[in-house]
Scaffold this active site. Structure first.
Site, short mmCIF file in Angstrom:
data_model
loop_
_atom_site.label_atom_id
_atom_site.label_comp_id
_atom_site.label_asym_id
_atom_site.label_seq_id
_atom_site.Cartn_x
_atom_site.Cartn_y
_atom_site.Cartn_z
N CYS A 1 5.85 -2.43 13.20
CA CYS A 1 4.78 -2.47 12.20
C CYS A 1 3.40 -2.33 12.81
CB CYS A 1 4.89 -3.70 11.33
SG CYS A 1 4.84 -5.20 12.29
N ARG B 1 -1.75 2.21 10.29
CA ARG B 1 -1.62 3.45 9.50
C ARG B 1 -2.90 3.72 8.72
NH1 ARG B 1 -0.78 4.22 4.20
NH2 ARG B 1 -0.68 1.97 3.95
N ARG B 2 -3.48 2.69 8.09
CA ARG B 2 -4.71 2.90 7.34
C ARG B 2 -5.89 3.15 8.29
NH1 ARG B 2 -3.22 -2.14 3.57
NH2 ARG B 2 -2.07 -1.05 1.92
N ASP C 1 7.50 -4.79 4.30
CA ASP C 1 7.49 -5.95 5.21
C ASP C 1 8.81 -6.13 5.96
OD1 ASP C 1 4.94 -6.47 4.29
OD2 ASP C 1 5.57 -7.99 2.83
N ARG D 1 -7.02 -10.51 8.16
CA ARG D 1 -5.69 -11.08 7.92
C ARG D 1 -5.74 -11.95 6.66
NH1 ARG D 1 -1.73 -12.45 10.66
NH2 ARG D 1 -1.03 -12.52 8.52
N1 PBG Z 1 1.17 -5.98 4.30
C1 PBG Z 1 1.31 -6.84 3.17
C2 PBG Z 1 1.82 -6.10 1.99
N2 PBG Z 1 3.13 -5.81 1.86
C3 PBG Z 1 3.29 -5.08 0.72
C4 PBG Z 1 2.04 -4.94 0.12
C5 PBG Z 1 1.72 -4.21 -1.11
C6 PBG Z 1 2.84 -3.99 -2.06
C7 PBG Z 1 3.80 -2.92 -1.66
O1 PBG Z 1 3.44 -1.87 -1.10
O2 PBG Z 1 5.01 -3.13 -1.97
C8 PBG Z 1 1.11 -5.60 0.91
C9 PBG Z 1 -0.35 -5.72 0.67
C10 PBG Z 1 -1.16 -4.49 0.94
O3 PBG Z 1 -0.73 -3.64 1.73
O4 PBG Z 1 -2.27 -4.37 0.39
#
Ligand code: PBG
Length: 307
Positions: free
Chosen positions: A242, A131-132, A82, A149
């Protein structure tokens, strides 16, 4: 001398679990440390539209970082994922430690227990991660990524309400929520290359706060910090944000040598740029992999998507 540490964090259940973990780790180091958890609702938590429309970077970190700078908390616990990759940390703050990395992989959650290959054509897969979505389109073009979201618990509630057929979520996040029983498939790191900093928590404090900084530094896992630096260095050199379909994953290849796999894609998965290199200097390795991706046209792919 006992230290008082006010931990600033997002207020989502996952973030609170992360803060609790850091709190327990600090107390284990020194039972005299007085820890307090200070939750913040960030702009990323409040805004339920596309994150790209929030404009400012760091939707999940901004308010907590501001509290650190102002002195209303002493330590921020952030997911590395993040933390914006294309700007410096706020002035006067520093990442004093990375905790040992958790599972880096992404998981499918399907209420009927199916895996991606078994899902019917057109199944709606909730994810807002470019990315996903890009890697889903690359390997399972029959399936339909749909934006979603909200924090992980909110997303699971939307899945259970039937708004989506399945979700892609981080394994580490579900572990932190004790919800791994919802996982129906875990994707390997070459199919779904992980996010830069996936599964890693960063502990950020004020640069001049020596007592907290020295204490927190004892929680650092050097291997995780080394791998994080390689991945973040790649992201910096790509000037990625991002909303870009960028993946990057570093592992230790042999004693003192890292291997970094970078992938930059178009959102529809039709273009996939790859680079994989090894090296001992994490920063130089990240830059070098980024340069290899830029030579293949990564800039155009990244800039073609709105920030
Ligand atoms: N985008 C939100 C977020 N930021 C970090 C994680 C997961 C925990 C991590 O990778 O540290 C998540 C949730 C997700 O992607 O399911």
């Amino acid at each position: 001398m006992s230290v008082k540490v006010r931990i600033g964090t997002r207020s989502s259940p996952m973030a609170l679990a992360q803060a609790d973990r850091v709190s327990a780790a600090l107390t284990a180091l020194d039972p005299d440390v007085a820890v307090e958890i200070v939750p913040f609702t960030t702009s990323g938590d409040k805004w339920m539209g596309p994150l790209s429309q929030l404009g400012g970077k760091g939707a999940f970190t901004k308010e907590v970082d501001a509290a650190l700078v102002e002195g209303t908390c002493d330590l921020c616990v952030h997911c590395v994922k993040d933390i914006p990759g294309d700007r410096d940390l706020p002035e006067g703050t520093v990442i004093a430690a990375h905790l040992e990395r958790d599972d880096v992989r992404d998981a499918l959650v399907h209420p009927g227990g199916l895996s991606l290959s078994d899902l019917p054509d057109g199944s709606r897969i909730g994810t807002s991660s470019p990315r996903r979505a890009a890697q889903l389109a690359l390997h399972w073009p029959r399936l339909s990524p749909l934006p979603i979201r909200g924090n992980a618990n909110t997303r699971l509630a939307k899945l259970d309400a039937g708004d989506f057929d399945a979700l892609l979520l981080a394994v580490s996040g579900l572990e932190r929520l004790a919800l791994t029983d919802r996982i129906t498939e875990i994707l390997d790191v070459d199919t779904m290359v992980p996010a830069i900093g996936s599964g890693t928590l960063a502990l950020q404090c004020r640069t001049d706060d020596t007592p907290v900084r020295d204490l927190v530094a004892r929680l650092d896992d050097p291997m995780t910090s080394w791998r994080t630096e390689a991945e973040r260095s790649m992201l910096r050199a790509l000037n990625g944000h991002c909303h870009s379909p960028i993946a990057g994953y570093a592992i230790q290849e042999s004693e003192g040598v890292l291997s970094l796999h970078g992938r930059v894609m178009s959102l529809d998965g039709s273009t996939v740029l790859e680079a994989r290199e090894s090296g001992a200097d994490a920063t130089a390795l990240g830059t070098s992999v980024a340069e290899a991706l830029l030579r293949q046209g990564a800039r155009e792919l990244i800039d073609s998507l709105a920030e």
